[in-house]
Each structure stands twice: as C-alpha cells, then as structure tokens.
Design a protein around this motif. Structure first.
Motif, PDB file in Angstrom:
ATOM      1  N   ILE A 197       0.853  -1.196   0.000  1.00 35.92           N
ATOM      2  CA  ILE A 197       0.000   0.000   0.000  1.00 35.92           C
ATOM      3  C   ILE A 197       0.884   1.240   0.000  1.00 35.92           C
ATOM      4  CG2 ILE A 197      -1.697   1.313   1.297  1.00 35.92           C
ATOM      5  CD1 ILE A 197      -3.049  -1.067   0.501  1.00 35.92           C
ATOM      6  N   LEU A 198       1.842   1.247   0.896  1.00 35.10           N
ATOM      7  CA  LEU A 198       2.742   2.400   0.992  1.00 35.10           C
ATOM      8  C   LEU A 198       4.174   1.921   0.855  1.00 35.10           C
ATOM      9  CD1 LEU A 198       3.179   5.469   1.832  1.00 35.10           C
ATOM     10  CD2 LEU A 198       3.585   4.561   4.127  1.00 35.10           C
ATOM     11  N   ARG A 199       4.919   2.603   0.018  1.00 31.89           N
ATOM     12  CA  ARG A 199       6.336   2.266  -0.083  1.00 31.89           C
ATOM     13  C   ARG A 199       7.157   3.551  -0.071  1.00 31.89           C
ATOM     14  NH1 ARG A 199      10.826   0.633  -3.459  1.00 31.89           N
ATOM     15  NH2 ARG A 199       9.992   1.654  -5.300  1.00 31.89           N
ATOM     16  N   LEU A 200       8.053   3.656   0.894  1.00 30.75           N
ATOM     17  CA  LEU A 200       8.987   4.776   0.961  1.00 30.75           C
ATOM     18  C   LEU A 200      10.370   4.198   0.745  1.00 30.75           C
ATOM     19  CD1 LEU A 200       7.732   6.589   4.207  1.00 30.75           C
ATOM     20  CD2 LEU A 200       7.142   7.128   1.849  1.00 30.75           C
ATOM     21  N   PRO A 232      11.545  13.713   8.764  1.00 28.18           N
ATOM     22  CA  PRO A 232      12.062  12.459   8.212  1.00 28.18           C
ATOM     23  C   PRO A 232      13.217  12.744   7.250  1.00 28.18           C
ATOM     24  CG  PRO A 232       9.670  12.486   8.143  1.00 28.18           C
ATOM     25  CD  PRO A 232      10.098  13.851   8.565  1.00 28.18           C
ATOM     26  N   GLN A 233      14.369  12.088   7.486  1.00 27.47           N
ATOM     27  CA  GLN A 233      15.574  12.372   6.703  1.00 27.47           C
ATOM     28  C   GLN A 233      15.807  11.335   5.626  1.00 27.47           C
ATOM     29  OE1 GLN A 233      17.604  15.038   7.046  1.00 27.47           O
ATOM     30  NE2 GLN A 233      16.089  15.807   8.504  1.00 27.47           N
ATOM     31  N   ASP A 234      15.695  10.093   6.020  1.00 34.36           N
ATOM     32  CA  ASP A 234      16.015   9.013   5.088  1.00 34.36           C
ATOM     33  C   ASP A 234      15.191   7.810   5.548  1.00 34.36           C
ATOM     34  OD1 ASP A 234      16.984   7.102   3.465  1.00 34.36           O
ATOM     35  OD2 ASP A 234      19.069   7.225   4.129  1.00 34.36           O
ATOM     36  N   VAL A 235      14.013   7.687   4.964  1.00 33.01           N
ATOM     37  CA  VAL A 235      13.068   6.690   5.444  1.00 33.01           C
ATOM     38  C   VAL A 235      12.795   5.670   4.350  1.00 33.01           C
ATOM     39  CG1 VAL A 235      10.725   6.300   6.285  1.00 33.01           C
ATOM     40  CG2 VAL A 235      11.996   8.319   7.027  1.00 33.01           C
ATOM     41  N   SER A 236      12.966   4.412   4.688  1.00 31.54           N
ATOM     42  CA  SER A 236      12.609   3.336   3.762  1.00 31.54           C
ATOM     43  C   SER A 236      11.727   2.350   4.509  1.00 31.54           C
ATOM     44  CB  SER A 236      13.861   2.612   3.252  1.00 31.54           C
ATOM     45  OG  SER A 236      14.718   3.523   2.611  1.00 31.54           O
ATOM     46  N   LEU A 237      10.520   2.182   4.039  1.00 24.38           N
ATOM     47  CA  LEU A 237       9.669   1.159   4.636  1.00 24.38           C
ATOM     48  C   LEU A 237       8.522   0.814   3.697  1.00 24.38           C
ATOM     49  CD1 LEU A 237       6.794   2.466   5.884  1.00 24.38           C
ATOM     50  CD2 LEU A 237       8.334   3.296   7.622  1.00 24.38           C
ATOM     51  N   ILE A 238       7.954  -0.366   3.896  1.00 22.16           N
ATOM     52  CA  ILE A 238       6.820  -0.817   3.088  1.00 22.16           C
ATOM     53  C   ILE A 238       5.715  -1.270   4.033  1.00 22.16           C
ATOM     54  CG2 ILE A 238       6.006  -2.508   1.398  1.00 22.16           C
ATOM     55  CD1 ILE A 238       8.697  -2.691   0.229  1.00 22.16           C
ATOM     56  N   GLY A 253      12.480  11.811  -2.988  1.00 26.66           N
ATOM     57  CA  GLY A 253      12.785  10.384  -2.982  1.00 26.66           C
ATOM     58  C   GLY A 253      11.537   9.613  -3.410  1.00 26.66           C
ATOM     59  N   THR A 254      11.563   8.311  -3.207  1.00 25.47           N
ATOM     60  CA  THR A 254      10.456   7.483  -3.680  1.00 25.47           C
ATOM     61  C   THR A 254       9.343   7.424  -2.633  1.00 25.47           C
ATOM     62  OG1 THR A 254      12.060   6.141  -4.850  1.00 25.47           O
ATOM     63  CG2 THR A 254       9.836   5.229  -4.597  1.00 25.47           C
ATOM     64  N   VAL A 255       8.164   7.905  -3.026  1.00 29.08           N
ATOM     65  CA  VAL A 255       6.975   7.772  -2.187  1.00 29.08           C
ATOM     66  C   VAL A 255       5.880   7.194  -3.066  1.00 29.08           C
ATOM     67  CG1 VAL A 255       5.246   8.965  -0.799  1.00 29.08           C
ATOM     68  CG2 VAL A 255       7.610   9.754  -0.770  1.00 29.08           C
ATOM     69  N   GLU A 256       5.505   5.955  -2.806  1.00 32.65           N
ATOM     70  CA  GLU A 256       4.491   5.319  -3.641  1.00 32.65           C
ATOM     71  C   GLU A 256       3.311   4.859  -2.809  1.00 32.65           C
ATOM     72  OE1 GLU A 256       7.461   3.381  -7.040  1.00 32.65           O
ATOM     73  OE2 GLU A 256       6.323   2.085  -5.663  1.00 32.65           O
ATOM     74  N   VAL A 257       2.116   5.087  -3.330  1.00 32.80           N
ATOM     75  CA  VAL A 257       0.910   4.558  -2.714  1.00 32.80           C
ATOM     76  C   VAL A 257       0.272   3.619  -3.726  1.00 32.80           C
ATOM     77  CG1 VAL A 257      -1.368   5.108  -1.801  1.00 32.80           C
ATOM     78  CG2 VAL A 257       0.562   6.591  -1.272  1.00 32.80           C
ATOM     79  N   ARG A 258       0.060   2.374  -3.337  1.00 37.23           N
ATOM     80  CA  ARG A 258      -0.461   1.345  -4.234  1.00 37.23           C
ATOM     81  C   ARG A 258       0.338   1.270  -5.533  1.00 37.23           C
ATOM     82  NH1 ARG A 258      -5.720   0.058  -2.248  1.00 37.23           N
ATOM     83  NH2 ARG A 258      -6.589   1.792  -1.096  1.00 37.23           N
TER      84      ARG A 258
END
Lengths: 341, 506
Positions: B256-259, B276-282, B317-322
C-alpha cells in the motif's frame, strides 16, 4: 481520572426538558412577549393597539435591518467567530449607495452590485486577516468597525446625503424608493427583503454541505481540519457573508430613510449579536439555529414596541433588553453544565 | 513492630446499586512509595476519596499511626497531614508560584499582601521539595512537569506526611517524568509516605517500593517492585498478557505504501521537529507495521508528514501509494491517496464533542451525503447506520451527543469517521496512550480485524511490549532515519539495543 464506573448497559441519554427549553427559547420568549404585548397594550375604542395592523407592520419594519445583520452573524458565531463591524459596514454601504446614486449619478444596476461587492470584500478581507495572521476576530473586526466608519466619512465627505428622487443630476432613480414603501399599503418591502434572506439563510445553514462545514469548524476546528474540511476557506467565507448582509442592510437603510449618513447603523452590531444569542446560538460556536435568530430578532422588536406603546423610557428599554440577554445566556449555561455531568 | 503510618481495614462503599469498594485493606509505611494500580472503575478513585476525606466509607476503618480517624471533609484530612495532588492540578496559571503556594492562606501585614515574605517562604518550600525554580515565575510559563513539582511543593507547604498522587506522569515527557521520580524518591527518603496511582506498568519498578493492584472494588494482591509486568497484567485484568494480542494474519496483499530513501522537507521548519531524513519502509495490505525508536527520533513527525496534519511540505525520494508515485504532505493529498489518521487525542483533534454521533460520523465523508452540495437526509441516515453497526458504537443512538459516550465508544466514533472514507492505509500514533489494559486489548483486536479486512496499518508507539505483541514487522528509527527492521515477535532487549544506537546483530 474522573470517570465513574459505568454499568454494562449504558443509559439512554435522554434530552432533558431544559434542553428543549433552550432549543425553543426564542420562540417561547417570543410567545411570552406577544402575550405580554396584548395584556399590557394600551386600548383605544376597544381595539388593542399592539395588534393593530399598522403597529405590527411597524414592528416587523423596525427589525428588518438588524434582522438581516443577525442572519449573517449567526453563521459567524456558529463558526466560533464574531463580527463587530456589521453596523459600521452597514453605514459605509448606506452612504456609498447614497453617494453613487445622488452625487455620482450612477444607475441602480451599477450601484447596487458595486455596493454589495464592497461589503463582501470588506468582510472577506477581515476574515482573511483573522485566519491567516491568526488574530482574534474580535480584534480584527473591532479594527474593521473603525476602518469602515473612517471610510464612510471619506465617501460622504463627512456629510449627510439626502436622497431626492427624480430625473437628472442630483437625484436618485425613483425605483429605489420602493425600499421605503409598503406592499398594499401594509407590508414593508424592507421586511420582505429580510424574510427572503432569512429563508435562504435557514436553508443554507440546515440543508447544505456548506452549513455542515460551518457547524464542524465552529465545533472543533482541528477535528474539522483533520476531517478534510477546508477550514480556512469556511472561516473567511462566513465573514464575507456578514459583509454581504451588511451591504444589503445598508442598501435597505438608504432606501427606507432616503438618506445616507456616515453614522448609520451605529450600535447595530450589538442588537444583531443579541438576537443571535437570544436565539440560542452558542457563543463558543458549533451550535445554533437560524429560526432562533429570526425569532430573537422579532422578539427584541416586539419588546421595544410594547415599551414604546406604554411610553416607557428608552432607558427602560435598554435595561429590559439587557435582562433578556442575560436570562437567555443563563438558561444555556444551565443546560450546558447539566449536559456534561 | 510499630503501627504503619496509614492503615485501611475492610473499607466498603456503595453508590446506589454500584458496590465501588467491597472491603479493601491497604497500608502505607512512612518513607514508602506505594503504587496503586487498577483499571478505570476498579475503585482507586473511591479509595483515594476515602483517604483524602472526600468520600465517607459505609463500613471499615482508617487509622493514622494506629489511631482510628474519621474525616468529615477534605479539610480534616488535610489537617491530619494527608495531601492529594489531583490529576488536573489545582494551580492558577495567571498567578506566580509564590501566590499559588499561599493561595487561600496568604500572609498579610495589616491586610496588605506581604509579597516579599511569601516569595521568600515559597522559595524555601521549593528548595525543600528539590525544585530549582524561581518563586516569582508565573505558573502559566511553566512546563507540565514543572507545574507538577509546584503542586508537590504546595502539598508539602501544609506539612503533609502522606502524599497521594493521581497519575502524575500522565502529561509529562520522559525527561520530566525522570525528574519527578527523583523528587518523589527524595521525599520518601525524608519519611513522607506516598500513594502513587498509575496506569503505567513500567513505572512500578522504577518508583515503587510496593505495588497493590485493585480490580472490581477489591484488592487483588500486593507485590514487590520487581514483580514481572506479565504478572501485574494478569492481576489487573484477570487473564494472561499474551491473551491481550490477537493472532497474527496469514496472508499479505500488495504494497500500500512504499517509501524508499524518502526525505521530507517541511515548508516551515521548526526547531525540535525531527523531519524524516532518510526513510525506507513498506506497508502491505493486511499487515500491521510498528514504528519505534527513542523519544524525539521522529516517529510522530513521520506520521505527520504522511497524513499532513501539523506538517506541510514536500517529500523527496520514492513515495508510492499502491505502486504509483504519490505526492503527500498535506491533509488533502493524504485523503486523495486513501491515507487515514486516527488521532489519539479524540477530545482535542478527533471529535466535536458537543455534536451528535451522526454529525461526527459523517464529518469526513460529508461530500458523499451532500450531492450537489445539498444534504440528503436519507443518504446521511444510511451512512450513519452503517457506521453504528460496523464499529459497534453504543448506545446505538445517532442523535446522542458524543460527549455523553464512554471513552471507548468515543474512540470508536473516531475510527468510524476516518474509516468511512474507505482508506487503504491507516496511521496511528500511540493508539493506547492513557488507556487501561482491558481497553488496549480491544484496540489491538480492532486493529487486527481492520488489517484482516485488507487495510495496511502503521502504528507508532513508545511501548515496546505492545508493538512486539501486535505487529507483523517493527521498523526502528534514529534521528529521522529508519535504521533497522525486525520481523514478527523480536526479543524486547534486541529492539531496545538497536533503538539505543547499537548495530543490530546480523
């Protein structure tokens, strides 16, 4: 924690009779005032003067302007704001109307829209300053009151402008006189304007998305924002609305009295707020009723009329009005404190 | 052995049909901090009322130094040396500290306030309470922790030998709470007996000499400060700790969410706001992801930057929803992307308390019930009925004012309001703060059910056992960065070590 242990089956929250009393306090108050009017009315040749068609027409004519202001004020107060500038903006719009019609020779179709735009803009600017600069509306509109009075002095060149009807320069179009007339010789046109606006206001407040937004913003601004409601736009818009009704009231004022004076509408803001409060609208925002405001306005007018009919001094009228406002507020406080216990 | 400072024997109290205290024994020694734990409605407040003279017991006795006492009013209790510090501090913000300490017992010379004398004595009182504050500061300028200390000094000004504190850390930051503990320990060392009421299990070991647990108007048991949390929970709610958490879900859906190495740039940077400085999570559909880290690492800020409330700015940076790039950073953008935020502050930011359940429930979906801008009562009724049923809001009355609902049901209305929009991702910040254990279990169950219905859930919390029991994965943050990710059910020590900056074991 102050929570008391609750039994498993939560009690049905019942509306207390007091809550109903507040909800219909202005209608109830109106009925009481009317009964008092009949009882205490002077009689002549067996007729109750209070109920004479002429007298009733006088009452509803006298409340038309503060009534119109109170309609807009209801939106502002439900949105947890206040607008002290309405009387002064009424004055500004009244002199502007007279100045344009009489001294500038403008026609009705150019004057009236311009006056309305001025009123709306004046309100919207106050709303924007209050919202964007985060200054309390009380302060901004207090400053607005001064500014509008100053502008009316400039527009009128510090003088009283008489409106003469006729053709050619120095006269206003005769059609404008209609605002001072009575339909069938009885029903004041100014009151008709009030009633039409009242119906529209009540509909907008109760039956539109916009009305719901106003209630939500006044009830809890943060929760409204978090729910995706355009809070700033709603807050600015309610002041544009008071600006609009002030302009209409100013035009009606000029038409009714056939003049424009920079001092027109002095103190009207307080009568408008009084009508709203007596009508049961919560000064903290989030709750209120347009019907209540209308009844509150009529009640104040009828009360003043009774006192006048009985030759009671203006001083007593002011005292009576004050007492009624306090009573209305006390009734609300009573219900609110019961409701949260 | 001498008689304890305070001894309560077989105290009973009934309110109409409610048996609030069913025969409670309790004692307190001089120089002891005695923690009193209990859920809402367990009878803590009534017991404290008895001790402070506000409630007179139906049966049983209270003894001070072995001599029975009977308080007719709080004034009696006060005179006997018992001071209570309520949760809502009784300080006047507009007055300075000295004036607050002498409120009601002002020192005057010939009817004129002796400001100098009071200020001097106030300063001495503050010093004796171990508080380094200037007595002429207005209370309004103090932080919550400092106000709490002033309240303690005020209690001591009445020569209190017994101090009752009602959840004193509820509104404090971790640092403030630490300082408060130091002051409390210091008081105990000087012989003051302290009854410390709390919701927070983790405070027991840090501050208490003993802990007594109450449930349903009875004392369930008393234990030492080293009692394991699991045992305390079992005493509090009557069932084991692990039972609080629902079983985890089996299947995961699409992301659903990908950073990915995402950074948030606030439009108006504020000091102390850890962007938020450097966030990666799904976060996948159907899973609950936890967000942890020490105070101030930017958990709350990350959630804010995603849902847009209290943060306004741009993501880089990469911010994706679905699976599609999304531009987040405002409330409107988050709503469009199907991101919902359930606030923990339901009174402040969640609900309009004076409005009805119906009005609140449709607040974020007004568009749906107002075709062409006009309210459709039929659509509104249908929407509200769905909300009442789906979220089991009781009483089932659309026109009940929210303020009259219980806290748990108010929270359900907040959930309903946010979820009626049909979001794909749900964000929660400290969803169980200030909630008692039974209600926590209910929230965990509800979150798991929501995840089961296909929602992705991202939860920030400072309570590690909660995240470990609840989440499918736990992401650890440091200084605005995501530094490590754990799978389901990691060891608490391990997560703590990583949070505190040590490199995770591979």
């Amino acid at each position: 924690m102050t929570t008391v242990s609750t039994p498993a089956t939560a009690p049905r929250p019942r509306k207390s009779p007091l809550a109903y009393l507040v909800r219909f306090q202005s209608l109830l108050g109106l009925v009481i005032v009317i009964i008092a009017g009949i009882v205490f009315s002077p009689r002549r040749h067996g007729h109750i003067l209070f109920l004479q068609t002429d007298n009733i027409a006088n009452i509803i004519r006298s409340i038309s302007e503060t009534g119109i202001l109170a309609l807009g004020m209801t939106f502002v107060i439900i949105a947890a704001g206040i607008d002290l500038s309405v009387g002064a903006v009424l004055g500004l719009c009244s002199v502007l109307t007279a100045q344009l019609l009489v001294n500038e020779g403008w026609g009705l179709w150019s004057t009236l829209p311009l006056v309305i735009v001025v009123g709306v803009l004046f309100g919207a600017v106050q709303g924007a300053i209050s919202t964007k600069a985060r200054i309390q509306a009380f302060i901004v509109t207090l400053a607005g009151l001064q500014a509008a009075r100053g502008l009316s002095l400039i527009v009128s060149n510090n003088s009283f402008i008489n409106i003469n009807y006729g053709q050619g320069p120095g006269s206003a179009p005769p059609a404008f006189a209609v605002l001072g007339e009575r339909i069938g010789g009885v029903f004041p046109v100014a009151t008709l304007v009030f009633l039409v606006l009242a119906a529209v206001s009540a509909f907008v407040l109760n039956n539109t998305r916009y009305g719901r937004y106003v209630f939500a913003v006044g009830g809890n601004e943060k929760a409204a924002r978090l729910s995706g409601i355009p809070v700033n736009a709603v807050k600015i818009s309610v002041y544009a609305l008071t600006g609009f009704v002030s302009a209409i009231a100013g035009i009606v004022h000029a038409g009714q009295f056939a003049f424009g004076s920079p001092n027109d509408g002095t103190g009207y803001e307080l009568n408008a707020i009084a009508a709203v409060v007596i009508g049961g609208t919560d000064l903290f925002g989030g709750a209120g009723s347009m019907v209540g405001t209308i009844a509150g306005a009529v009640m104040l007018g009828a009360l003043a009329n009774i006192l006048q009919l009985n030759d009671i001094s203006a001083a007593m009228q002011l005292l009576a009005t004050g007492a009624i406002i306090v009573a209305a507020a006390a009734l609300q406080t009573l219900v609110v404190s019961r409701g949260t216990r | 052995m001498t008689a304890p400072l305070l001894q309560v024997n077989g105290v009973q109290k009934r309110y109409g049909g409610v048996h609030a205290l069913k025969g409670v024994d309790f004692d307190l020694a001089a120089g002891e901090v005695h923690v009193l734990l209990g859920e809402n409605g367990a009878g803590k407040s009534t017991l404290m009322g008895v001790l402070s003279g506000a409630v007179s017991p139906d049966e049983g006795s209270v003894a001070l130094d072995g001599r029975p006492v009977r308080f007719a009013s709080p004034r009696d209790a006060h005179a006997a040396g018992i001071a209570m510090i309520p949760q809502e501090l009784d300080l006047v913000p507009g007055l300075d500290i000295a004036a607050n300490l002498f409120l009601g017992s002002e020192i005057t010379h010939a009817g004129v306030l002796a400001h100098g004398t009071m200020r001097q004595r106030a300063q001495a009182l503050l010093k004796s309470a171990g508080v380094a504050l200037n007595a002429s500061l207005p209370v309004a300028s103090l932080r919550m922790g400092e106000r709490q200390l002033v309240a303690i000094a005020k209690a001591l000004s009445a020569q209190a030998r017994i101090l009752i504190m009602d959840e004193p850390t509820a509104a404090l930051s971790a640092v403030e709470a630490d300082h408060l503990f130091t002051v409390v320990r210091d008081l105990a060392a000087r012989g003051v007996g302290i009854v410390y009421i709390s919701h927070r299990l983790e405070e027991v070991g840090r501050i208490g000499d003993r802990v007594t647990v109450m449930r349903d108007g009875l004392v369930v048991g008393t234990a030492g400060p080293d009692a394991p949390q699991a045992a305390l929970v079992r005493m509090l709610v009557g069932r084991p700790f692990s039972d609080l958490f629902p079983p985890r879900a089996g299947t995961l859906g699409a992301p659903i969410l990908r950073l990915d190495h995402a950074r948030f740039e606030p439009r108006h940077p504020r000091p102390g706001w850890q962007a938020p400085q450097d966030v990666s999570l799904i976060v996948h559909a159907g899973e609950i992801v936890g967000l942890t880290g020490l105070m101030g690492v930017g958990r709350t800020e990350l959630l804010s930057a995603l849902h847009g409330f209290g943060a306004n700015g741009r993501w880089h940076g990469t911010v994706e929803v679905r699976g599609k790039p999304a531009s987040l950073g405002t409330i409107a953008a988050a709503r469009r992307a199907g991101i919902a935020y359930v606030t923990d502050d339901r009174r402040g930011t969640g609900l309009v308390l004076n409005h009805t359940v119906a009005q609140n429930a449709v607040m974020s979906t007004l568009r749906r019930v107002t075709p062409f801008g006009l309210v459709s009562r039929a659509l509104e009724r249908r929407e509200v009925a769905t909300a009442l049923d789906t979220y089991d809001i009781r009483p089932r009355l659309p026109d009940a004012k929210v303020v009259n609902l219980s806290g748990g049901n108010q929270q359900k209305v907040v959930f309903a309001k946010e979820l009626m929009n049909g979001p794909g991702l749900l964000l929660l910040d400290e969803p169980t703060r200030g909630v008692d254990v039974g209600a926590k279990a209910e929230i965990y169950r509800r979150l798991r059910a929501l995840a089961g219905s296909g929602l992705g859930v991202l939860v920030a919390s400072s309570e590690l056992p909660e995240l470990i029991g609840l989440c499918d994965r736990i992401v650890v943050m440091q200084a605005g960065r995501t530094v490590h990710e754990f799978g389901a059910g990691p060891a608490e020590d391990e997560v703590r070590r990583v949070s505190e900056g040590e490199v995770a074991a591979a």
